[in-house]
Design a protein around this motif. Sequence first.
Motif, PDB file in Angstrom:
ATOM      1  N   GLY A 185      -9.165  -4.515  -3.483  1.00 27.94           N
ATOM      2  CA  GLY A 185      -9.542  -3.200  -2.982  1.00 27.94           C
ATOM      3  C   GLY A 185      -8.763  -2.798  -1.743  1.00 27.94           C
ATOM      4  O   GLY A 185      -8.470  -1.614  -1.535  1.00 27.94           O
ATOM      5  N   VAL A 186      -8.390  -3.768  -0.906  1.00 28.55           N
ATOM      6  CA  VAL A 186      -7.605  -3.475   0.288  1.00 28.55           C
ATOM      7  C   VAL A 186      -6.213  -3.000  -0.105  1.00 28.55           C
ATOM      8  O   VAL A 186      -5.663  -2.068   0.504  1.00 28.55           O
ATOM      9  CB  VAL A 186      -7.521  -4.719   1.192  1.00 28.55           C
ATOM     10  CG1 VAL A 186      -6.624  -4.452   2.394  1.00 28.55           C
ATOM     11  CG2 VAL A 186      -8.914  -5.125   1.659  1.00 28.55           C
ATOM     12  N   LEU A 187      -5.630  -3.620  -1.146  1.00 32.62           N
ATOM     13  CA  LEU A 187      -4.317  -3.180  -1.627  1.00 32.62           C
ATOM     14  C   LEU A 187      -4.380  -1.742  -2.132  1.00 32.62           C
ATOM     15  O   LEU A 187      -3.506  -0.926  -1.838  1.00 32.62           O
ATOM     16  CB  LEU A 187      -3.831  -4.090  -2.764  1.00 32.62           C
ATOM     17  CG  LEU A 187      -3.507  -5.544  -2.422  1.00 32.62           C
ATOM     18  CD1 LEU A 187      -2.994  -6.247  -3.664  1.00 32.62           C
ATOM     19  CD2 LEU A 187      -2.491  -5.622  -1.319  1.00 32.62           C
ATOM     20  N   ALA A 188      -5.409  -1.448  -2.903  1.00 32.72           N
ATOM     21  CA  ALA A 188      -5.536  -0.105  -3.475  1.00 32.72           C
ATOM     22  C   ALA A 188      -5.652   0.952  -2.384  1.00 32.72           C
ATOM     23  O   ALA A 188      -5.031   2.020  -2.452  1.00 32.72           O
ATOM     24  CB  ALA A 188      -6.748  -0.040  -4.401  1.00 32.72           C
ATOM     25  N   LYS A 189      -6.422   0.654  -1.344  1.00 33.01           N
ATOM     26  CA  LYS A 189      -6.573   1.604  -0.247  1.00 33.01           C
ATOM     27  C   LYS A 189      -5.282   1.758   0.547  1.00 33.01           C
ATOM     28  O   LYS A 189      -4.971   2.837   1.047  1.00 33.01           O
ATOM     29  CB  LYS A 189      -7.702   1.156   0.676  1.00 33.01           C
ATOM     30  CG  LYS A 189      -9.091   1.266   0.054  1.00 33.01           C
ATOM     31  CD  LYS A 189     -10.141   0.744   1.017  1.00 33.01           C
ATOM     32  CE  LYS A 189     -11.531   0.797   0.389  1.00 33.01           C
ATOM     33  NZ  LYS A 189     -12.557   0.233   1.305  1.00 33.01           N
ATOM     34  N   ALA A 190      -4.521   0.674   0.654  1.00 32.08           N
ATOM     35  CA  ALA A 190      -3.292   0.703   1.460  1.00 32.08           C
ATOM     36  C   ALA A 190      -2.288   1.694   0.918  1.00 32.08           C
ATOM     37  O   ALA A 190      -1.554   2.332   1.677  1.00 32.08           O
ATOM     38  CB  ALA A 190      -2.670  -0.694   1.520  1.00 32.08           C
ATOM     39  N   ILE A 191      -2.224   1.844  -0.392  1.00 34.56           N
ATOM     40  CA  ILE A 191      -1.278   2.783  -0.995  1.00 34.56           C
ATOM     41  C   ILE A 191      -1.610   4.218  -0.617  1.00 34.56           C
ATOM     42  O   ILE A 191      -0.725   5.061  -0.463  1.00 34.56           O
ATOM     43  CB  ILE A 191      -1.314   2.674  -2.540  1.00 34.56           C
ATOM     44  CG1 ILE A 191      -0.923   1.261  -2.966  1.00 34.56           C
ATOM     45  CG2 ILE A 191      -0.383   3.679  -3.180  1.00 34.56           C
ATOM     46  CD1 ILE A 191      -1.007   1.058  -4.462  1.00 34.56           C
ATOM     47  N   ARG A 192      -2.894   4.485  -0.444  1.00 36.91           N
ATOM     48  CA  ARG A 192      -3.332   5.868  -0.267  1.00 36.91           C
ATOM     49  C   ARG A 192      -3.188   6.374   1.158  1.00 36.91           C
ATOM     50  O   ARG A 192      -3.415   7.543   1.419  1.00 36.91           O
ATOM     51  CB  ARG A 192      -4.822   5.999  -0.661  1.00 36.91           C
ATOM     52  CG  ARG A 192      -5.149   5.504  -2.050  1.00 36.91           C
ATOM     53  CD  ARG A 192      -4.463   6.318  -3.113  1.00 36.91           C
ATOM     54  NE  ARG A 192      -4.750   7.732  -2.998  1.00 36.91           N
ATOM     55  CZ  ARG A 192      -4.307   8.654  -3.848  1.00 36.91           C
ATOM     56  NH1 ARG A 192      -3.541   8.292  -4.858  1.00 36.91           N
ATOM     57  NH2 ARG A 192      -4.606   9.919  -3.696  1.00 36.91           N
ATOM     58  N   ARG A 193      -2.800   5.500   2.085  1.00 32.88           N
ATOM     59  CA  ARG A 193      -2.793   5.922   3.467  1.00 32.88           C
ATOM     60  C   ARG A 193      -1.403   5.867   4.061  1.00 32.88           C
ATOM     61  O   ARG A 193      -0.579   5.040   3.686  1.00 32.88           O
ATOM     62  CB  ARG A 193      -3.737   5.024   4.293  1.00 32.88           C
ATOM     63  CG  ARG A 193      -5.189   5.115   3.873  1.00 32.88           C
ATOM     64  CD  ARG A 193      -6.078   4.616   4.971  1.00 32.88           C
ATOM     65  NE  ARG A 193      -5.726   3.278   5.366  1.00 32.88           N
ATOM     66  CZ  ARG A 193      -6.220   2.175   4.777  1.00 32.88           C
ATOM     67  NH1 ARG A 193      -7.068   2.283   3.772  1.00 32.88           N
ATOM     68  NH2 ARG A 193      -5.861   0.980   5.204  1.00 32.88           N
ATOM     69  N   GLY A 194      -1.156   6.718   5.029  1.00 34.19           N
ATOM     70  CA  GLY A 194       0.162   6.773   5.643  1.00 34.19           C
ATOM     71  C   GLY A 194       0.289   6.014   6.943  1.00 34.19           C
ATOM     72  O   GLY A 194       1.360   5.956   7.516  1.00 34.19           O
TER      73      GLY A 194
END
Length: 327
Positions: free
Chosen positions: A315-324
């Motif tokens: 879940g941390v990986l998935a969130k990391a993509i979405r943020r700048g």
Amino acid sequence: MIELKNIHKSYGEKKAINGINLTFLEGEICIVLGPSGCGKSTMLKLINRLLVPDQGEISIHGREISSFQIDTLRRSIGYSIQGVGLFPHMTVSENIGIVPTIMKWKKDKIEDRVTELLELVGLTDHYREKYPIHLSGGEAQRVGVARSLAADPEILLMDEPFGALDPINRRRLQQEFLKIQSKLHKTVIFVTHDVGEAVRMADKLVLMKDGQIVDQGSPFSMIDKADQIITTFTGSNYAFELLEKRKISDLIHELMPLKPTTHNIAIHSKEEENQTEQEFSDEMSLKEALVAMIIKGSSELVVNASEGRYLLEFGVLAKAIRRGEYE
């Protein structure tokens, strides 16, 4: 800084460049991505005055390029192309030193520069007297990059410079070039149609189609546009490639800390159970971490960092993509 203002260029009835406005910032790698025939290579030739625009203005540091002596302009810009274009009758040393020779550098200064550049691109001094026919594709590409850097230009134009290489050597050259850029901080305009290459190397990404700019921005800023724009250019693997831009260490403060390794005790909790698993370095890219999860058949990894041991969850990986904020 390089600025293109309302640039138009046609070949007969075909509009190769159709009203481009674009700024390239000093010290950044700008990757221009788009299908064949979209105007990418034409744009580089316009900047280097191999072509003249039908309309519009191109300037470098506020000075219109038509005001430069053409030889002076071209010698101040490194140009690297697919297929390298080394002179077959010249040695590696002579190929690298061709522009400094034209500029009438002293012989010992040229020799010192060749030595410096061979080391920079990862080739030994043994290559100096070799001819292009004796080089592998990857070695020739390295020499081509060295030649483009020979006169220490502040600007590099790179037209699919690694396009003819196999995937393994292409990846090596990309990594080598990024190491070089971290030392030299050149202004780089890099044309490609390879999505992975674009995402891995770009500080800024420019998408072109039919001679126009479709969109531009950092690779991470484009992810929210995946349905409308990015997928059209890159397919569905854009987010996966984006994971390679960051390391686990970039997220370390979001990971769950684990207790120090204990010995001679019964395992009673999931956290303690994780202490017996294979540990991964926080220097891994997020893409490598995801691949490791897939291979392990697990949604989490134990990470060993200088601050301690952590649990990285999918879940941390998935969130990391979405943020700048990791840019």
